[in-house]
Write a protein that holds these residues in place. Structure first.
Motif, PDB file in Angstrom:
ATOM      1  N   ARG A 190       0.664  -1.106   0.133  1.00  0.00           N
ATOM      2  CA  ARG A 190      -0.702   0.106  -0.142  1.00  0.00           C
ATOM      3  C   ARG A 190       1.283   1.518   0.203  1.00  0.00           C
ATOM      4  O   ARG A 190       1.792   1.480   0.469  1.00  0.00           O
ATOM      5  CB  ARG A 190      -0.964   0.091   1.665  1.00  0.00           C
ATOM      6  CG  ARG A 190      -1.898  -0.884   1.123  1.00  0.00           C
ATOM      7  CD  ARG A 190      -3.293  -0.946   0.802  1.00  0.00           C
ATOM      8  NE  ARG A 190      -4.089  -2.213   0.991  1.00  0.00           N
ATOM      9  CZ  ARG A 190      -3.666  -3.001  -0.185  1.00  0.00           C
ATOM     10  NH1 ARG A 190      -2.784  -3.792  -1.012  1.00  0.00           N
ATOM     11  NH2 ARG A 190      -4.898  -3.932   0.190  1.00  0.00           N
ATOM     12  N   ARG A 191       0.385   2.410  -0.881  1.00  0.00           N
ATOM     13  CA  ARG A 191       1.286   3.977  -0.278  1.00  0.00           C
ATOM     14  C   ARG A 191       1.327   4.074   1.637  1.00  0.00           C
ATOM     15  O   ARG A 191       0.125   2.862   2.064  1.00  0.00           O
ATOM     16  CB  ARG A 191      -0.169   4.905  -0.997  1.00  0.00           C
ATOM     17  CG  ARG A 191      -0.132   4.685  -2.522  1.00  0.00           C
ATOM     18  CD  ARG A 191      -0.782   5.816  -2.517  1.00  0.00           C
ATOM     19  NE  ARG A 191      -0.603   7.004  -2.235  1.00  0.00           N
ATOM     20  CZ  ARG A 191       0.059   8.564  -2.699  1.00  0.00           C
ATOM     21  NH1 ARG A 191       0.254   7.244  -4.046  1.00  0.00           N
ATOM     22  NH2 ARG A 191       0.455   9.561  -2.798  1.00  0.00           N
ATOM     23  N   ASN A 192       2.404   5.024   1.373  1.00  0.00           N
ATOM     24  CA  ASN A 192       2.520   4.835   2.790  1.00  0.00           C
ATOM     25  C   ASN A 192       1.682   5.631   3.618  1.00  0.00           C
ATOM     26  O   ASN A 192       0.879   5.415   4.918  1.00  0.00           O
ATOM     27  CB  ASN A 192       4.124   5.327   3.087  1.00  0.00           C
ATOM     28  CG  ASN A 192       4.132   6.884   2.618  1.00  0.00           C
ATOM     29  OD1 ASN A 192       4.240   6.810   1.363  1.00  0.00           O
ATOM     30  ND2 ASN A 192       3.584   7.534   2.835  1.00  0.00           N
ATOM     31  N   ASP A 193       1.379   6.198   3.277  1.00  0.00           N
ATOM     32  CA  ASP A 193      -0.412   7.059   3.300  1.00  0.00           C
ATOM     33  C   ASP A 193      -1.215   6.669   3.547  1.00  0.00           C
ATOM     34  O   ASP A 193      -2.715   7.603   3.878  1.00  0.00           O
ATOM     35  CB  ASP A 193      -0.320   9.025   3.452  1.00  0.00           C
ATOM     36  CG  ASP A 193      -0.574   8.603   1.529  1.00  0.00           C
ATOM     37  OD1 ASP A 193      -0.836   7.905   0.655  1.00  0.00           O
ATOM     38  OD2 ASP A 193      -0.478   9.619   1.084  1.00  0.00           O
ATOM     39  N   GLN A 194      -1.646   5.219   3.335  1.00  0.00           N
ATOM     40  CA  GLN A 194      -3.046   5.078   3.111  1.00  0.00           C
ATOM     41  C   GLN A 194      -2.800   3.633   4.048  1.00  0.00           C
ATOM     42  O   GLN A 194      -1.569   3.046   4.699  1.00  0.00           O
ATOM     43  CB  GLN A 194      -3.704   3.444   2.350  1.00  0.00           C
ATOM     44  CG  GLN A 194      -3.503   4.629   0.955  1.00  0.00           C
ATOM     45  CD  GLN A 194      -4.643   5.096   0.692  1.00  0.00           C
ATOM     46  OE1 GLN A 194      -5.560   5.047   1.164  1.00  0.00           O
ATOM     47  NE2 GLN A 194      -5.553   6.031  -0.595  1.00  0.00           N
ATOM     48  N   THR A 195      -4.428   3.450   5.324  1.00  0.00           N
ATOM     49  CA  THR A 195      -4.074   2.520   6.003  1.00  0.00           C
ATOM     50  C   THR A 195      -3.798   0.417   5.236  1.00  0.00           C
ATOM     51  O   THR A 195      -4.260   0.487   4.553  1.00  0.00           O
ATOM     52  CB  THR A 195      -4.835   2.344   7.396  1.00  0.00           C
ATOM     53  OG1 THR A 195      -6.945   2.070   5.866  1.00  0.00           O
ATOM     54  CG2 THR A 195      -5.843   3.719   7.293  1.00  0.00           C
ATOM     55  N   LEU A 196      -3.380   0.120   6.371  1.00  0.00           N
ATOM     56  CA  LEU A 196      -3.619  -1.276   5.439  1.00  0.00           C
ATOM     57  C   LEU A 196      -3.211  -2.448   6.396  1.00  0.00           C
ATOM     58  O   LEU A 196      -3.398  -2.530   7.958  1.00  0.00           O
ATOM     59  CB  LEU A 196      -1.340  -1.467   5.605  1.00  0.00           C
ATOM     60  CG  LEU A 196      -0.883  -2.214   4.839  1.00  0.00           C
ATOM     61  CD1 LEU A 196       0.483  -2.056   4.466  1.00  0.00           C
ATOM     62  CD2 LEU A 196       0.231  -3.536   6.407  1.00  0.00           C
ATOM     63  N   GLU A 197      -3.789  -3.522   5.438  1.00  0.00           N
ATOM     64  CA  GLU A 197      -4.294  -3.882   6.819  1.00  0.00           C
ATOM     65  C   GLU A 197      -3.370  -5.849   6.424  1.00  0.00           C
ATOM     66  O   GLU A 197      -3.366  -5.949   5.747  1.00  0.00           O
ATOM     67  CB  GLU A 197      -5.421  -5.064   5.816  1.00  0.00           C
ATOM     68  CG  GLU A 197      -6.444  -5.648   6.873  1.00  0.00           C
ATOM     69  CD  GLU A 197      -7.750  -6.381   5.841  1.00  0.00           C
ATOM     70  OE1 GLU A 197      -7.743  -6.676   5.999  1.00  0.00           O
ATOM     71  OE2 GLU A 197      -8.977  -5.428   6.498  1.00  0.00           O
ATOM     72  N   PHE A 198      -2.961  -6.385   7.991  1.00  0.00           N
ATOM     73  CA  PHE A 198      -1.903  -6.619   7.619  1.00  0.00           C
ATOM     74  C   PHE A 198      -2.520  -8.251   8.536  1.00  0.00           C
ATOM     75  O   PHE A 198      -2.938  -7.968   9.673  1.00  0.00           O
ATOM     76  CB  PHE A 198      -0.541  -6.490   8.363  1.00  0.00           C
ATOM     77  CG  PHE A 198      -0.038  -7.769   8.616  1.00  0.00           C
ATOM     78  CD1 PHE A 198       2.056  -7.423   7.258  1.00  0.00           C
ATOM     79  CD2 PHE A 198       0.399  -8.824   9.487  1.00  0.00           C
ATOM     80  CE1 PHE A 198       2.683  -8.907   7.741  1.00  0.00           C
ATOM     81  CE2 PHE A 198       1.595  -9.958  10.009  1.00  0.00           C
ATOM     82  CZ  PHE A 198       2.889  -9.752   8.791  1.00  0.00           C
ATOM     83  N   ASP A 199      -2.440  -9.607   7.772  1.00  0.00           N
ATOM     84  CA  ASP A 199      -3.637 -10.682   8.007  1.00  0.00           C
ATOM     85  C   ASP A 199      -3.067 -11.834   7.742  1.00  0.00           C
ATOM     86  O   ASP A 199      -2.146 -12.657   7.349  1.00  0.00           O
ATOM     87  CB  ASP A 199      -5.187 -10.176   7.278  1.00  0.00           C
ATOM     88  CG  ASP A 199      -5.712 -11.467   7.547  1.00  0.00           C
ATOM     89  OD1 ASP A 199      -5.490 -12.826   8.461  1.00  0.00           O
ATOM     90  OD2 ASP A 199      -6.779 -11.484   7.820  1.00  0.00           O
TER      91      ASP A 199
END
Length: 602
Positions: A449-458
């Motif tokens: 993801r772009r750094n300024d987007q939240t990211l889901e780590f499953d």
RNA sequence: GCGCCCGUAGCUCAACUGGAUAGAGCAUCUGACUACGAAUCAGAAGGCUAGGAGUUCGAAUCUCUUCGGGCGCGCCA
């Protein structure tokens, strides 16, 4: 959770040193184009002094628009008061003479689209094969010194999962800039000067008494409860015995604080190494203050008339209960684009965190950096403007500060959020994450993801072996390439570069794949310029998709397979392509800091 | 209340910094395994780029504005 921890929510050195960059084909073509435009000036078809800086040469989004596209006619038409569609043919006519060009078309509002011969693209393969992992190395950075500051977690506890993002974003960006020819310093700022490290010292003292046999009961509110401080207490007891038991805080606090910081920082360094992060410089905030750097920076600002004593307006709408007007020592941040002027001294006379940070950024500048990049957590967004203002002021415009904000990482497991609570002892450490899914997975996913987007780590998803999982998808591509090459007896890159009849690579799919490979150097330069390492991960995904597509074509149509039994020449040519794909995938993974997989087994 | 970030297909996200008909992947439908690894691939469908106005040859991108979400907001770091 201590505030101030910059990376909160949150390599491998490049071998070539950027001595000789590999020419980006688009850059080469642009230079040829500029030369053509120069000829047109000489011929009187264009006025002298036209501005060509906005002329671009890039791969068109649509493959049907050709191999290479330029906006030259549109950019120049405005300057000469001509219609782009009328200017374009004049440029296009001259472009027909460029080496490798087999087609020139004018389209849309005035784009000039070029098509290059198969031979032109085939010739890229030996370049890739001979370069190996260094393919894509560029000298566009021209050795310019860049400082990338990242992680910078407070030394009050071990790194936890949320730190991973800033660590990877910063580290991959450092790798990328290195590949693009910048001279990169990887840096970690240790916030060891504030009140929180005193709290740490008191917390460690409690554990020290515990280690000496005392019953300490519950950890009082306001102190750090983590078990990791037990170890610190024991080491302190082993080193200093009972000497601090009956003395006042002022005598023991420096000792307990310092040993706690040292031990915790040692742990942090280990965790960073486990993640593949090699920091060049650790800078201590406390040491900076002690050395008088803050005073010196302050004096400089005074000299420039940027400091005054004043009273700030209360914040509108949300006035704190205890707010009262008071005179403060203020920096004229508003002169440099900030919203309000910012205090540099606390009422007890000591420096604010911001004051220390000004000295720190000046320090980085004085050590040579001209581009400063800070990687921070999302909760520091409101701090950017003042830091840029201060950097601008203190270096007199000599250094530019770019701040990369990392949005939150939502830790999940099979679609359900993982609850974290420090007090309940259920917070997930970085070490836990690395042990559970592996370093490579952590690094790759953090760049999806772009750094300024939240990211889901499953946790479940990132280890899944399916195309849902981009790490797997890219690794699978590399493993497939390696599988073919093993079957073929591991032909040497040089032999393929020199001996394979590359003109046999004639299918549209094969040529399309070569075009993708040839775009790698351009991507490195563009991503480095934009300070965006995530583009590498997206590029690798696209490249993998291209390869998987070609692979499966060979299932429907056996003549498209890489190893062709009764045609050694064709096989050699295709092996050169496969090898080049493996090389570029590996080259990209190296920027991300991920080891390419030889094979994948469940 | 003010500032910053964000809003793109049902979902998760791209879009090379102002370029062409806004692209991928999930999910949904249709199809492909006697193989160099089908853990994959091909095709279909899906959009007024939150809404509105402006800047120009051209806007998801720049400006203004409204709505909605996140973060922050004088001596914390």
């Amino acid at each position: 959770m201590p505030a101030g921890d910059r990376s909160r929510p949150g390599a491998i050195a490049c071998a070539c040193g950027g001595v000789s960059g590999f020419m980006n084909v688009f850059k080469t073509i642009r230079q040829q184009l500029l030369s053509v435009l120069g000829d047109m000036v000489s011929a009187g078809e264009l006025p002298a002094g036209v501005d060509t800086s906005r002329v671009t040469v890039e791969p068109p989004r649509e493959a049907s628009h050709g191999d290479v596209s330029t906006n030259a006619a549109m950019v120049l038409a405005g300057q000469v008061k001509a219609n782009p569609r009328q200017l374009a043919p004049k440029v296009a006519e001259r472009l027909k003479a460029l080496p490798g060009v087999i087609g020139v078309e004018i389209a849309g509002p005035g784009f000039i689209n070029l098509r290059f011969s198969a031979t032109f693209w085939q010739a890229q393969l030996p370049v890739i094969l001979r370069a190996g992992l260094a393919y894509g190395d560029s000298n566009s950075g021209a050795g310019q010194p860049v400082n990338v500051e990242y992680v910078s977690a407070n030394p009050t506890g071990p790194l936890h999962a949320a730190h991973a993002r800033g660590a990877v974003v910063g580290d991959a960006l450092a790798n990328l800039l290195t590949k693009a020819g910048f001279s990169v310093t990887r840096e970690y700022y240790i916030n060891d000067a504030g009140a929180q490290v005193d709290v740490l010292g008191r917390s460690a003292y409690l554990r020290y008494r515990e280690a000496l046999g005392e019953q300490i009961g519950d950890i009082p509110a306001g102190l750090y409860p983590g078990d990791y401080l037990k170890d610190v207490g024991e080491k302190l007891a082993a080193r200093d015995g009972r000497r601090w038991l009956e003395t006042p805080e002022s005598t023991w606090l420096p000792a307990t604080r310092d040993i706690a910081i040292d031990l915790i920082m040692a742990g942090i360094r280990e965790d960073l190494l486990a993640l593949g992060v090699n920091i060049d410089v650790f800078t201590s905030e406390r040491a900076l203050v002690a050395a008088g750097a803050v005073q010196a920076a302050f004096d400089t600002l005074v000299t420039r008339g940027l400091i005054y004593e004043g009273v700030l307006e209360p914040p509108k709408g949300k006035t704190p209960d205890d707010w009262e007007p008071r005179p403060q020592t203020l920096f004229r941040a508003t002169n440099f684009g900030d919203d309000v002027d910012r205090p540099l001294r606390k009422s007890d006379g000591s420096w604010t965190y911001f004051a220390n940070d000004i000295a720190y950024h000046l320090d980085k500048y004085q050590r040579g950096a001209r581009v400063l990049i800070d990687v921070w957590g999302a909760d520091h967004g409101g701090y950017i403007k003042r830091m840029q203002a201060a950097t601008n002021a203190i270096t007199e415009g000599g250094a530019a500060l770019d701040v990369k904000i990392c949005q939150l990482v939502h830790l999940m497991d099979q679609g359900k959020p993982v609850k974290m609570s420090k007090r309940a002892g259920t917070f997930v450490t970085l070490r836990d994450v690395i042990e559970q899914v592996g370093r490579d997975v952590v690094r790759f996913i953090m760049l999806t993801r772009r750094n300024d987007q939240t990211l889901e780590f499953d946790f479940a998803k990132v280890t899944e072996q399916s195309k849902d999982n981009p790490v797997f998808y890219v690794q699978y591509c590399h493993a497939r390439c390696r599988s073919v090459l093993r079957h073929a007896g591991e032909p040497a890159a040089e032999a393929l570069a020199a001996g394979a009849p590359l003109d046999r690579l004639s299918s549209p799919e094969e040529l399309e794949l070569i075009r993708l490979l040839a775009a790698w150097p351009r991507l490195v330069e563009a991503a480095a310029e934009a300070h965006e390492a995530h583009r590498v991960a997206f590029f690798l995904y696209d490249l993998a998709a291209g390869f998987h597509g070609l692979w499966n074509k060979g299932k429907d149509d056996t003549t498209l397979r890489f190893l062709v039994e009764d045609d050694a020449g064709l096989t050699q040519a295709r092996l050169a392509l496969v090898k080049a794909v493996a090389v570029v995938i590996a080259s990209g993974l190296k920027v991300i800091g991920v080891e390419p997989a030889e094979e994948l087994r469940s």
